[in-house]
Design a protein around this motif. Structure first.
Motif, PDB file in Angstrom:
ATOM      1  N   ALA A 129      44.920  30.182  44.120  1.00  0.00           N
ATOM      2  CA  ALA A 129      43.886  30.069  45.151  1.00  0.00           C
ATOM      3  C   ALA A 129      44.228  30.899  46.382  1.00  0.00           C
ATOM      4  CB  ALA A 129      43.699  28.606  45.551  1.00  0.00           C
ATOM      5  N   LEU A 130      45.506  31.130  46.630  1.00  0.00           N
ATOM      6  CA  LEU A 130      45.922  31.899  47.804  1.00  0.00           C
ATOM      7  C   LEU A 130      45.791  33.405  47.579  1.00  0.00           C
ATOM      8  CD1 LEU A 130      47.248  32.015  50.622  1.00  0.00           C
ATOM      9  CD2 LEU A 130      49.481  31.923  49.474  1.00  0.00           C
ATOM     10  N   PHE A 131      46.337  33.889  46.482  1.00  0.00           N
ATOM     11  CA  PHE A 131      46.425  35.328  46.259  1.00  0.00           C
ATOM     12  C   PHE A 131      45.376  35.881  45.289  1.00  0.00           C
ATOM     13  CE2 PHE A 131      50.884  34.239  47.343  1.00  0.00           C
ATOM     14  CZ  PHE A 131      51.099  35.133  48.371  1.00  0.00           C
ATOM     15  N   LEU A 132      44.937  35.064  44.323  1.00  0.00           N
ATOM     16  CA  LEU A 132      44.238  35.603  43.155  1.00  0.00           C
ATOM     17  C   LEU A 132      42.914  34.917  42.895  1.00  0.00           C
ATOM     18  CD1 LEU A 132      47.439  35.596  40.911  1.00  0.00           C
ATOM     19  CD2 LEU A 132      46.416  37.615  41.978  1.00  0.00           C
ATOM     20  N   HIS A 133      42.322  34.310  43.909  1.00  0.00           N
ATOM     21  CA  HIS A 133      41.128  33.495  43.713  1.00  0.00           C
ATOM     22  C   HIS A 133      39.937  34.287  43.205  1.00  0.00           C
ATOM     23  CE1 HIS A 133      39.391  34.977  47.554  1.00  0.00           C
ATOM     24  NE2 HIS A 133      40.653  35.050  47.906  1.00  0.00           N
ATOM     25  N   ASP A 134      39.900  35.587  43.454  1.00  0.00           N
ATOM     26  CA  ASP A 134      38.769  36.404  43.002  1.00  0.00           C
ATOM     27  C   ASP A 134      39.157  37.391  41.900  1.00  0.00           C
ATOM     28  OD1 ASP A 134      40.304  37.964  44.693  1.00  0.00           O
ATOM     29  OD2 ASP A 134      38.609  38.966  45.636  1.00  0.00           O
ATOM     30  N   VAL A 135      40.337  37.206  41.318  1.00  0.00           N
ATOM     31  CA  VAL A 135      40.813  38.051  40.227  1.00  0.00           C
ATOM     32  C   VAL A 135      40.440  37.390  38.897  1.00  0.00           C
ATOM     33  CG1 VAL A 135      42.891  38.973  39.103  1.00  0.00           C
ATOM     34  CG2 VAL A 135      42.708  38.974  41.605  1.00  0.00           C
ATOM     35  N   PRO A 136      39.946  38.148  37.910  1.00  0.00           N
ATOM     36  CA  PRO A 136      39.634  37.564  36.609  1.00  0.00           C
ATOM     37  C   PRO A 136      40.816  36.753  36.072  1.00  0.00           C
ATOM     38  CG  PRO A 136      38.839  39.812  36.695  1.00  0.00           C
ATOM     39  CD  PRO A 136      39.634  39.596  37.954  1.00  0.00           C
ATOM     40  N   PRO A 137      40.555  35.600  35.464  1.00  0.00           N
ATOM     41  CA  PRO A 137      41.639  34.696  35.053  1.00  0.00           C
ATOM     42  C   PRO A 137      42.709  35.337  34.178  1.00  0.00           C
ATOM     43  CG  PRO A 137      39.534  33.559  34.920  1.00  0.00           C
ATOM     44  CD  PRO A 137      39.218  34.995  35.225  1.00  0.00           C
ATOM     45  N   GLY A 202      36.604  41.109  49.251  1.00  0.00           N
ATOM     46  CA  GLY A 202      37.701  40.947  48.295  1.00  0.00           C
ATOM     47  C   GLY A 202      38.891  40.254  48.915  1.00  0.00           C
ATOM     48  N   GLY A 203      39.754  39.721  48.056  1.00  0.00           N
ATOM     49  CA  GLY A 203      40.944  39.013  48.489  1.00  0.00           C
ATOM     50  C   GLY A 203      42.167  39.905  48.531  1.00  0.00           C
ATOM     51  N   HIS A 204      43.344  39.272  48.603  1.00  0.00           N
ATOM     52  CA  HIS A 204      44.585  40.003  48.815  1.00  0.00           C
ATOM     53  C   HIS A 204      44.902  40.961  47.661  1.00  0.00           C
ATOM     54  CE1 HIS A 204      48.211  40.526  51.188  1.00  0.00           C
ATOM     55  NE2 HIS A 204      48.938  40.443  50.089  1.00  0.00           N
ATOM     56  N   ALA A 205      44.501  40.610  46.446  1.00  0.00           N
ATOM     57  CA  ALA A 205      44.806  41.438  45.278  1.00  0.00           C
ATOM     58  C   ALA A 205      43.599  42.295  44.897  1.00  0.00           C
ATOM     59  CB  ALA A 205      45.242  40.565  44.111  1.00  0.00           C
TER      60      ALA A 205
END
Length: 225
Positions: A129-137, A202-205
C-alpha cells in the motif's frame, strides 16, 4: 541518439526500469541501467557513482534519470561527466554536507509520511500500500521477490558537493506517491532547487505503474532541451 542513464532507488536494481527501458529503446534511444552495489557494506556514494560512470563509458548526449535515493548519486555523476539534462523522479534532493541519513529529519519527512498514512488509512506494515498500490499485482509481487539488501553505509557520510552541479535539472513529482507525499515534495523542491516541480499521476514506483506515460514525459523533456 540520446542515452538515458537510469539510476534506481534504495534496495533496487536495473529490473525496476525494465518496462521504461523497453519503451525508450523502442523509440530509438540508448539506455543504461546499472546495478549499484547496494548490498555491499564497503560501498558508499563514491562507489555508486563510479559504477554509473563506468557504465556510461564514452557515451554522450546523456539524460540522467534518478529515482528516490538515486537523487543522492545522480548529481555526483553530473559533476564528473557532461550531462545534458538531469531528471529527478520523485527523488531525494541533497544539500551540501548533508548525509542521506540526515535527510529524513532535516526535511520533516517523517511527519509528512505519518500524515499521509492517516489519510490513506494504511497499516504500518503494509509495504504494498505504501510503495506499490498502483502497480499491477504480478509486478508488485516480483518487486518484493527481487528486493535487495540495502547497506546503511551510503547513508552515513556527507554529500560531498559544495553546490548543485551546473546541469539543467527537472523534478518530476508523482501526485499519488505515498512514500514521498506530493505536497511535502513540492515544498522540498522549491526550497532546495528553487524550481517548481513538474507533476504526473502515479505512485512511488511509476516506472512500473505507468512506463509509457513516463517515457512520454522524458521524451518531451528531451525534445525541448
Amino acid at each position: 541518439m540520446t542515452t538515458y542513464v537510469l539510476i534506481p532507488g534504495a534496495a533496487s536494481d536495473s529490473w525496476y526500469w525494465h518496462l521504461l527501458n523497453a519503451e525508450l529503446r523502442a523509440r530509438g534511444h540508448d539506455v543504461i541501467a546499472p546495478d549499484l552495489p547496494c548490498d555491499d557494506d564497503s560501498a558508499g556514494l563514491a562507489e555508486y557513482t563510479d559504477v554509473v560512470i563506468d557504465a556510461i563509458g564514452d557515451r554522450t548526449d546523456l539524460v540522467v534519470v534518478a529515482q528516490s535515493f538515486g537523487g543522492f548519486t545522480a548529481p555526483l555523476v553530473c559533476d564528473r561527466v557532461p550531462v545534458d539534462l538531469l531528471v529527478l523522479l520523485t527523488a531525494m534532493i541533497p544539500s551540501p554536507g548533508e548525509s542521506p541519513g540526515q535527510w529524513w529529519a532535516n526535511t520533516g519527512w517523517e511527519k509528512a509520511r505519518h500524515e499521509q498514512d492517516k489519510r490513506d488509512g494504511r497499516a504500518p506494515d503494509d509495504e504494498i500500500a505504501l510503495f506499490l498500490h498502483d502497480v499491477p499485482p504480478d509486478l508488485a509481487a516480483e518487486v518484493i521477490k527481487r528486493r535487495r539488501h540495502q547497506s546503511a553505509t551510503p547513508f552515513l557520510h556527507p554529500w560531498p558537493l559544495q553546490a548543485w552541479p551546473a546541469v539543467p535539472t527537472k523534478f518530476l513529482l508523482c501526485r499519488d506517491d505515498r512514500f514521498f507525499p506530493a505536497e511535502f515534495m513540492r515544498q522540498i523542491v522549491g526550497q532546495r532547487l528553487g524550481i517548481a516541480p513538474d507533476e504526473i499521476d502515479g505512485g512511488h514506483a511509476i516506472a512500473l505503474s505507468r512506463p509509457r506515460e513516463l517515457a512520454d514525459r522524458l521524451e518531451a523533456y528531451q525534445a525541448v532541451r
